[in-house]
Scaffold this motif. Structure first.
Motif, PDB file in Angstrom:
ATOM      1  N   SER A  70     -38.890  -2.551   9.240  1.00 25.13           N
ATOM      2  CA  SER A  70     -37.498  -2.466   8.813  1.00 25.13           C
ATOM      3  C   SER A  70     -37.152  -3.484   7.729  1.00 25.13           C
ATOM      4  O   SER A  70     -35.976  -3.699   7.429  1.00 25.13           O
TER       5      SER A  70
ATOM      6  N   ALA B 106     -33.017   7.193   7.346  1.00 22.28           N
ATOM      7  CA  ALA B 106     -33.049   7.367   8.799  1.00 22.28           C
ATOM      8  C   ALA B 106     -34.449   7.417   9.373  1.00 22.28           C
ATOM      9  O   ALA B 106     -34.609   7.750  10.535  1.00 22.28           O
TER      10      ALA B 106
ATOM     11  N   THR C 229     -35.680   2.446   9.840  1.00 23.88           N
ATOM     12  CA  THR C 229     -34.890   2.326  11.069  1.00 23.88           C
ATOM     13  C   THR C 229     -35.762   2.292  12.316  1.00 23.88           C
ATOM     14  O   THR C 229     -35.246   2.152  13.427  1.00 23.88           O
TER      15      THR C 229
ATOM     16  N   THR D 140     -29.698  -1.154   1.899  1.00 26.20           N
ATOM     17  CA  THR D 140     -30.388  -0.718   3.110  1.00 26.20           C
ATOM     18  C   THR D 140     -30.887  -1.902   3.907  1.00 26.20           C
ATOM     19  O   THR D 140     -30.712  -1.977   5.128  1.00 26.20           O
TER      20      THR D 140
ATOM     21  N   LEU E 253     -29.601  -2.824   7.717  1.00 29.43           N
ATOM     22  CA  LEU E 253     -30.536  -2.959   8.835  1.00 29.43           C
ATOM     23  C   LEU E 253     -30.354  -4.304   9.526  1.00 29.43           C
ATOM     24  O   LEU E 253     -30.504  -4.413  10.747  1.00 29.43           O
TER      25      LEU E 253
ATOM     26  N   MET F  26     -27.697  -3.951  12.040  1.00 29.11           N
ATOM     27  CA  MET F  26     -28.146  -3.277  13.260  1.00 29.11           C
ATOM     28  C   MET F  26     -28.906  -4.229  14.175  1.00 29.11           C
ATOM     29  O   MET F  26     -28.700  -4.239  15.399  1.00 29.11           O
TER      30      MET F  26
ATOM     31  N   LEU G 104     -26.825   2.944  13.002  1.00 30.86           N
ATOM     32  CA  LEU G 104     -28.011   3.650  12.520  1.00 30.86           C
ATOM     33  C   LEU G 104     -27.664   5.104  12.223  1.00 30.86           C
ATOM     34  O   LEU G 104     -28.077   5.669  11.204  1.00 30.86           O
TER      35      LEU G 104
END
Length: 684
Positions: free
Chosen positions: A251, A277, A281, A333, A337, A340, A356
């Motif tokens: 990631s 996706a 991820t 991106t 991430l 997340m 996500l």
């Protein structure tokens, strides 16, 4: 029979496409490869949607819970009656969700590529690689054990290597694919060691068995796995931290992020597939899949939080002054991430998976939108050569605006209405605050600042591309050409076209943009409640709802902070790039320390080159010249072997074939022997 037997075809159809197009595509199906690959994935996506409907709305509504379902299981390797490796398909809420996300994002990429990749010589090979990538990711998310996950984890890495290096005739693409492969393999070494540790103490490779074993050991007073330690850290913490290392590499977490921007060397649709996706991820999915184990190792969770929040801040800061339209989205991106992982680190797993989900929609929209811009600009990617494109490509302008609104999290907090990012990103920021820990406060501060920077660079990208005067005819200095890579594989460098030559993309490329935009504008309150509402309470104890307590109250400044920060970022970007563009030119011309530091990505590539690449080259040269050349060759081929050969050649010269030569040699030998006897007194 459990009613989910059709799920195996969700995986097999992309694999069939890979085998068919990989073996016979170039010879028989090169022109129709896109239709074949897209048709197979359309069926796969429809089956994934059917599975989600059956799992969430039919069986879930009937039973009131979402149990884990073993849709398929078989023994792959049997070592002994008590030791075997199984393969199968395990369905639970996050794996079913990922089936839908992966298949639909991949389907949009397949359709978009019909127009973007039209005319490519290796058209069938491209679609074969897409099929392999999709199959690998689908098999990863439904894995029922650690070995199966690791196997397809590596296959995802191989697939990304093939796609990033698709334009193998470009040295930069080859270097980017090798960089991605090597960095992620280094991280996967930690992942493998972590798997071995967890399997040893958990007495199995199966997720459910490991979780049950470790939970039982914890309830018995931290026996076995929890009490065993190295350097004062429990074996469970070591195992989970190393497992997270694999996820951090895949990631692109700080400091293993260096491969992600270079992955832009692949075709633009590939960037959408990897970044939206699928591959990137996987690390978030891994941590959420292993969440019951991470709950037993608080230090590992804190480590995840620190890495995630740091990455979010770092990547957002680097994205502030990037000029390649795809690289800006790439660093975005990386930053998202980080959000997340920060959420997962404070046990807000629902918020992490919700982001996500929404991120898959708006990031795919942004990448495909960027692909439409690049296509319209004749494959020019430098935003400094764009501007004023909204009149030439109005549909792409609208799609990119929707994606930017979603990424920056625009919404109305009082009415709880907004774009996709408004729900998911704000939930993450609020979750870190609600953790009420020092690590949580650290994450909250960095994520809030990163949200402001995200808004600035996102609107900067949008305004530089679509508004202001058209700069395609302007000449840039040589340092610009050297600083950015252009071409997307269609050539090493492209000159921007005249504004009159800029055209809207074909319908086959615009259709996927419209589909993605619908998911961004209408994320669905049903999804919001699924991830963060009442159903989430029973699914994960660390959800935002429980983190805030039953009342669910936040301080007013915390509740309104995340929605307000994007507005500030937009105003700053509008001021610099629309009202006073001369200020931006002055900053770039001055090339101050902070500007260069951020523009050069904190000098991480230079640092890694100094710390790892150059020492490795020096070590390799030393082993080649001294170890191989001097020692091995010196003692071997150039040493003993050479002397034996010299002696052999000398002995051969003695074998002349003439009798008088041999008689002379014998006479000299007798004379020498007699002389030795006389000198030595005749004794032996």
């Amino acid at each position: 029979m459990n009613g989910y037997e059709h799920t195996v075809w969700i995986l097999l159809l992309p694999l069939i496409g890979f085998v068919l197009l990989g073996l016979f595509g170039k010879k028989y199906f090169n022109k129709s490869a896109g239709i074949i690959g897209t048709a197979l994935l359309t069926i796969s996506a429809a089956l994934a949607l059917l599975t989600a409907y059956q799992y969430f709305f039919v069986n879930g509504l009937m039973n009131g819970v979402y149990p884990k379902v073993q849709a398929l299981k078989f023994t792959w390797l049997m070592f002994s009656p008590g030791l075997s490796i199984d393969m199968g398909i395990m369905l639970d809420p996050i794996s079913v969700m990922m089936l839908v996300v992966v298949t639909f994002v991949s389907l949009m990429v397949h359709i978009f590529s019909l127009g973007y990749m039209k005319g490519e010589e290796r058209f069938a090979t491209y679609y074969a690689f897409l099929g392999l990538f999709t199959f690998s990711m689908l098999a990863l998310v439904v894995s029922s054990n650690l070995f199966q996950m690791y196997m397809f984890w590596e296959l995802v890495g191989v697939s990304s290597y093939l796609l990033i290096g698709f334009y193998f005739q470009k040295p930069s693409a080859v270097a980017a694919s090798k960089k991605a492969f090597i960095v992620t393999r280094f991280a996967d070494l930690g992942f493998l060691i972590g798997i071995l540790i967890l399997a040893y103490y958990g007495r199995s490779l199966d997720f459910n068995t490991i979780i049950q074993t470790l939970t039982a050991q914890q309830s018995q007073g931290y026996l076995a796995a929890v009490s065993a330690s190295f350097l004062g850290v429990s074996a469970l913490t070591w195992g989970l931290t190393l497992v997270f290392m694999g996820g951090a590499g895949k990631s692109a977490m700080f400091p293993l992020h260096v491969w992600l921007p270079d992955a832009m060397e692949g075709p633009t649709p590939v960037s959408a597939l990897i970044h939206a996706a699928t591959m990137v991820t996987a690390g978030v999915f891994l941590v959420c899949r292993a969440s019951p184990m991470f709950q037993l190792a608080p230090f590992a969770l804190e480590f995840v939080t620190v890495v995630g929040a740091t990455t979010a801040f770092f990547a957002a800061s680097v994205g502030l002054f990037q000029n390649d339209i795809k690289r800006v989205i790439a660093y975005s991106t990386c930053s998202q991430l980080g959000y997340m992982f920060a959420a997962a680190g404070v046990a807000a797993y629902n918020a992490a998976m919700f982001h996500l989900f929404t991120h898959a929609f708006f990031k795919a929209l942004l990448f495909l939108g960027a692909g439409s811009v690049i296509h319209a600009m004749h494959h020019e990617q430098d935003m400094r050569k764009m501007g004023g494109l909204w009149k030439a490509i109005p549909f792409t302008w609208a799609m990119m605006m929707i994606g930017t609104l979603a990424l920056t999290g625009v919404g109305l907090p009082l009415l709880h209405i907004g774009f996709a990012g408004f729900y998911s990103k704000d939930a993450i920021i609020n979750s870190t605050f609600a953790a009420h820990t020092g690590i949580g406060s650290y994450a909250f501060t960095l994520l809030l600042v990163a949200a402001g920077m995200t808004s600035f660079y996102s609107w900067r990208q949008f305004l530089m591309t679509f508004h202001g005067p058209y700069r395609g005819d302007a000449q840039h200095g040589h340092h610009h050409a050297a600083a950015d890579d252009h071409g997307d594989g269609h050539g090493e460098h492209h000159h921007a076209p005249k504004l009159s030559e800029v055209h809207e993309s074909p319908l086959v490329m615009l259709g996927p943009l419209a589909v993605r935009a619908r998911g961004v504008v209408f994320p669905g309150m049903g999804f919001f409640h699924c991830f963060l509402g009442e159903g989430a309470r029973e699914s994960w104890r660390g959800s935002l709802v429980l983190a805030l307590g039953e009342e669910g109250h936040l301080p007013l400044w915390v509740e309104f902070g995340p929605p307000a920060v994007p507005l500030i970022g937009f105003l700053v970007a509008f001021c610099y790039y629309i009202l006073h563009p001369a200020l931006t030119a002055a900053i770039q011309a001055r090339r101050g320390m902070l500007y260069l530091f951020l523009y050069n990505k904190w000098y991480f590539d230079e640092l890694y080159d100094f710390l790892f690449v150059r020492p490795a080259l020096r070590l390799g040269r030393f082993l080649w010249k001294r170890g191989d050349g001097t020692v091995i060759d010196g003692l071997g081929p150039d040493g003993i072997a050479a002397r034996v050969l010299d002696a052999t050649r000398g002995a051969v010269r003695l074998q002349t074939g003439y009798i008088y030569h041999y008689a002379l040699a014998m006479l000299l030998g007798v004379v020498a022997l007699a002389t030795w006897f006389m000198v030595s007194g005749g004794g032996l």
